[in-house]
Each structure stands twice: as C-alpha cells, then as structure tokens.
Design a protein around this motif. Structure first.
Motif, PDB file in Angstrom:
ATOM      1  N   ALA A  22       0.861  -1.182   0.000  1.00 42.16           N
ATOM      2  CA  ALA A  22       0.000   0.000   0.000  1.00 42.16           C
ATOM      3  C   ALA A  22       0.896   1.232   0.000  1.00 42.16           C
ATOM      4  N   ASP A  23       0.968   1.892  -1.158  1.00 36.23           N
ATOM      5  CA  ASP A  23       1.836   3.058  -1.310  1.00 36.23           C
ATOM      6  C   ASP A  23       1.266   3.934  -2.413  1.00 36.23           C
ATOM      7  N   GLY A  82      -1.752   5.478   6.695  1.00 29.77           N
ATOM      8  CA  GLY A  82      -1.212   4.178   7.069  1.00 29.77           C
ATOM      9  C   GLY A  82      -1.435   3.789   8.514  1.00 29.77           C
ATOM     10  N   ALA A  87      -6.469  -0.350   0.528  1.00 29.14           N
ATOM     11  CA  ALA A  87      -5.806  -1.394   1.314  1.00 29.14           C
ATOM     12  C   ALA A  87      -6.808  -2.095   2.231  1.00 29.14           C
ATOM     13  N   MET A 116       2.361  -7.382   4.718  1.00 29.39           N
ATOM     14  CA  MET A 116       1.823  -6.118   4.232  1.00 29.39           C
ATOM     15  C   MET A 116       2.896  -5.046   4.386  1.00 29.39           C
ATOM     16  N   VAL A 118       2.896  -6.534   9.464  1.00 33.07           N
ATOM     17  CA  VAL A 118       2.790  -5.242   8.787  1.00 33.07           C
ATOM     18  C   VAL A 118       4.090  -4.480   9.006  1.00 33.07           C
ATOM     19  N   VAL A 170      -4.903   2.445   8.818  1.00 34.13           N
ATOM     20  CA  VAL A 170      -4.958   1.109   8.210  1.00 34.13           C
ATOM     21  C   VAL A 170      -4.360   0.096   9.177  1.00 34.13           C
ATOM     22  N   LEU A 204       3.402  -1.130   4.148  1.00 36.41           N
ATOM     23  CA  LEU A 204       2.451  -0.034   4.298  1.00 36.41           C
ATOM     24  C   LEU A 204       3.153   1.310   4.425  1.00 36.41           C
ATOM     25  N   GLY A 234      -4.958   4.115   1.465  1.00 39.50           N
ATOM     26  CA  GLY A 234      -5.349   3.346   2.642  1.00 39.50           C
ATOM     27  C   GLY A 234      -6.734   2.737   2.533  1.00 39.50           C
TER      28      GLY A 234
END
Length: 144
Positions: free
Chosen positions: A10-11, A74, A42, A63, A92, A77, A65, A39
């Motif tokens: 997730a970026d 983030g 995600a 993950m 994560v 999330v 993040l 986010g």
C-alpha cells in the motif's frame, strides 16, 4: 478457494511501488505483489469490500504499508488490521520516507511489526527491500 502467500503493498507513490516490486524480484521473493494506492483500497482489499468483495479469501503473508497516503493514512490502516482478530497476525511493515521519531513510536504503539525508513539511494533501497522480503517470506515463521 483462498488466495494466500501474497504481499500487499500500500503506497501512493507509483515510483516507490515499482521500485519495491522490483527489489522484491531482485531478492528472489516469489510471492505475488498486490499494489493498492491508498489506505482505503488497502482496507477494502484486506477485508474483501467494495471492488474487492469478490476476491479470493486469504490474508497477505506480508503487508508493506506507507504512512502518508490519501483517503485513509497508514496508521489508521494499521490500527484496523491489528484490531481485527482475523487479520491481527498479519505482519505489517511500515515503509516510510519519514524518520520522525513520533511516526515510528505511533507505528509501534499501533503494533507495527517493523518500521523502515525508505532510503533515497536506489541501491540501498533495493538491498533493504530485498532483505526485508526475504526475511518475512522465507526466514520468519508465521503463527498458525
């Protein structure tokens, strides 16, 4: 049928995402990488909501993040992933350009498994992400 063994990235920065995926490939990490750009996406992916409601079940093996993303950041999330018993054990790793101690502390307080500051140098970035991917997909033993 389930969808397991993938890495969720997730970026919101397409260049960072592309470099991360390439670094994982260079490191020989064979897991499929699913990239989402914010986010909200995600969370929808992980919890099979919205456009991802029909995806195969299964949590990510890892993950990656980013902290500062549009829609939902983030940290939010991370908090939602770690608050749900079905996803709590998902490792994560926060990958952020921020080296602010407050960002690191808040990430660990929200139960991040690791915090990495993205290096600006391409080789350092590649080496770091490659090692990170190898550790979490090959060396670390996930809980049941």
């Amino acid at each position: 049928m389930s969808h397991t063994g993938y890495i969720l990235l997730a970026d919101d920065n397409p260049t960072d995402a592309e470099l991360t995926i390439r670094a994982l490939e260079i490191g020989g990490v064979s897991q499929q990488v699913v990239w989402v750009q914010d986010g909200e996406a995600a969370l929808h992916y992980v919890f099979r909501q919205g456009v991802y409601a029909q995806r195969l079940s299964g949590n990510p093996k890892l993950m990656l993040l980013d902290l500062h993303m549009p829609k939902i950041d983030g940290l939010d999330v991370l908090a939602q992933i770690k608050a749900d018993p079905k996803t709590r054990s998902t490792p994560v790793v926060i990958m952020s350009s921020s080296d602010q101690e407050s960002d690191m502390m808040r990430s660990y307080e929200a139960h991040a498994n690791s915090y990495i500051v993205k290096p600006v140098d391409f080789k350092q970035f590649t080496d770091q992400v490659s090692l990170l991917g190898q550790y979490w997909t090959r060396i670390n033993r996930a809980g049941p």
